[in-house]
Scaffold this active site. Structure first.
Site, short mmCIF file in Angstrom:
data_model
loop_
_atom_site.label_atom_id
_atom_site.label_comp_id
_atom_site.label_asym_id
_atom_site.label_seq_id
_atom_site.Cartn_x
_atom_site.Cartn_y
_atom_site.Cartn_z
N ASN A 89 2.79 -2.11 0.43
CA ASN A 89 2.42 -1.70 -0.92
C ASN A 89 1.55 -0.46 -0.96
O ASN A 89 1.54 0.26 -1.95
CB ASN A 89 1.73 -2.85 -1.66
CG ASN A 89 0.76 -3.62 -0.80
OD1 ASN A 89 1.12 -4.12 0.26
ND2 ASN A 89 -0.47 -3.70 -1.23
N CYS A 108 -4.91 -4.25 -6.80
CA CYS A 108 -4.16 -4.89 -7.88
C CYS A 108 -4.88 -6.12 -8.41
O CYS A 108 -4.33 -6.92 -9.11
CB CYS A 108 -2.71 -5.18 -7.49
SG CYS A 108 -2.50 -6.39 -6.22
N1 PLP Z 1 3.44 -8.77 -2.56
C1 PLP Z 1 3.23 -7.45 -2.59
C2 PLP Z 1 3.64 -6.61 -1.43
C3 PLP Z 1 2.64 -6.86 -3.71
O1 PLP Z 1 2.42 -5.53 -3.73
C4 PLP Z 1 2.25 -7.67 -4.79
C5 PLP Z 1 1.56 -7.10 -5.97
O2 PLP Z 1 0.94 -6.07 -5.90
C6 PLP Z 1 2.51 -9.05 -4.71
C7 PLP Z 1 3.10 -9.56 -3.58
C8 PLP Z 1 2.15 -9.97 -5.84
O3 PLP Z 1 3.12 -9.92 -6.84
P1 PLP Z 1 2.77 -10.46 -8.33
O4 PLP Z 1 1.85 -9.49 -8.94
O5 PLP Z 1 4.10 -10.51 -9.03
O6 PLP Z 1 2.18 -11.81 -8.16
#
Ligand code: PLP
Length: 378
Positions: A148, A319
């Protein structure tokens, strides 16, 4: 006073909703039925859910029956890990750059966790994997498809060969890769794969777990028998409809997704010419992700300066709750010195070349100001 239009280059945090997804959500809101009801309104809602299941399956090359809808990428990862633990795995191996949704769920799972290191370019080093799998009992390996923060694509198919030879299980977090590169679930050799609607231009709060024949997905939420007993609770029909529409649009737009790479690389060059560093360069990466660092230009200062110029990007993964922490992904790449200075710029379906140019202009102007200030102080 003229106000400049905002430029959004934070798609890895969340993508703006695609028009097709918005329309599908609004259409679904017009339906009154519960998908479990047998009357006409219920059947109409069921139709929406099952159409979306097909569309999401097509994005990763699986049949609809392999798709379980959940509340997002976090829940999809948790369902995969909890299911593997319930089926008796004795150990979980995670890469050092997994998202917290994987790393922390594994840490809380009650079984031993081992970490695979990454190299300087951000690619997971699989050289020790066979040895880790040789221990007693079955192992679950969690390896994301693309990171990410850096966008670096991970050697999932190679890991799968090692995992299968040891009769282990492989879970792939494809939340960031989906819609940005082509994904073929079988070719990856994954047992389970996590997806999230809001990263591909669908609504927030809906995701999916894709499961192959070797995975045994367990029930985490008890109640009604929705999602074939795997996930109780009345389905998020509108969210699922938007997810399906976004998946189809993302699949259709994949050929154009590579354009972002040209614009991203042009910005990367400007950053490097000005003395900055680009992380994850030289290895396969998502075309629309740029992770850069400039020593002395703190992540949050970069984000604030860009924001003042009307450009939205982010520091590290950031995030959760708006907090800015030094990037643990950059640390894992052996550059703890650069971790407090990392910035992530990520485009997507509505980004234009001009967006990347304006972002570069704003970044360079701020970097020059910081340099001038540092020289004054020195
Ligand atoms: N996995 C990765 C690699 C992410 O970048 C994210 C969110 O940034 C997630 C999982 C989590 O996803 P969600 O926000 O839909 O729960």
């Amino acid at each position: 006073m003229t106000s400049k239009p905002a430029i959004y280059l934070d798609y890895n945090a969340t993508a703006p909703i695609r028009p097709e997804a918005r329309e599908a959500v609004l259409r679904a809101f017009e339906l009154a039925g519960n998908p479990s009801s047998v009357h006409a309104a219920g059947r109409a809602a069921r139709d929406v859910v099952e159409t979306a299941r097909k569309q999401v399956g097509q994005l990763v090359g699986v049949v609809a029956g392999s798709v379980t809808f959940v509340s997002g990428g976090t829940e999809a990862n948790a369902l995969a890990i909890d299911s593997a633990v319930a089926s008796g795995v004795k150990r979980i191996v995670v890469s050092a750059i997994e998202h917290e949704a994987v790393a922390e769920t594994a840490a809380m799972s009650g079984v031993a966790v081992e970490v695979l290191p990454v190299g300087a370019h951000g690619v997971t080093d699989l050289s020790g994997l066979a040895e880790l799998l040789a221990g007693e009992g079955r192992t679950l390996v969690c390896l994301m498809l693309a990171n990410n923060e850096t966008g670096v694509i991970q050697p999932v198919a190679e890991a799968s060969a090692i995992v299968r030879a040891a009769d282990g299980l492989l879970h792939v977090d494809a939340v960031q890769a989906a819609g940005k590169i082509a994904i073929d679930f079988s070719a990856l050799g994954a047992d389970t794969l996590a997806l999230s609607a809001h990263k591909i231009g669908g609504p927030q709060g809906v995701g999916a777990l894709v499961a192959g024949t070797r995975a045994n997905v367990v029930r985490r939420l008890h109640g009604g028998g929705q999602e074939r007993g795997r996930r109780a609770g009345t389905e998020n029909v509108a969210g699922i409809a938007g997810f399906g529409a976004a998946a189809s649009a993302a699949l259709r737009d994949l050929p154009q997704a590579a354009d972002q790479g040209i614009w991203r690389d042009a910005l990367a060059q400007r950053v490097k010419d000005a003395g900055g560093v680009v992380l994850g360069e030289g290895v396969p990466r998502l075309p629309q992700t740029l992770c850069l660092a400039a020593e002395g230009f703190a992540s949050q200062v970069q984000v604030m300066n860009l924001d003042l110029a009307g450009v939205m990007a982010s520091a590290g993964s950031a995030c959760s709750s708006g907090k800015v922490k030094a990037s643990r992904v950059v640390e894992a790449m052996g550059r703890p010195d650069l971790a407090p200075f990392a910035l992530r710029v990520s485009g997507g379906w509505a980004s234009t070349e001009q967006d990347w140019i304006v972002c570069g202009d704003a970044w360079l102007a701020a970097w020059k100001r910081i340099g001038a200030r540092r020289r004054e102080v020195a």
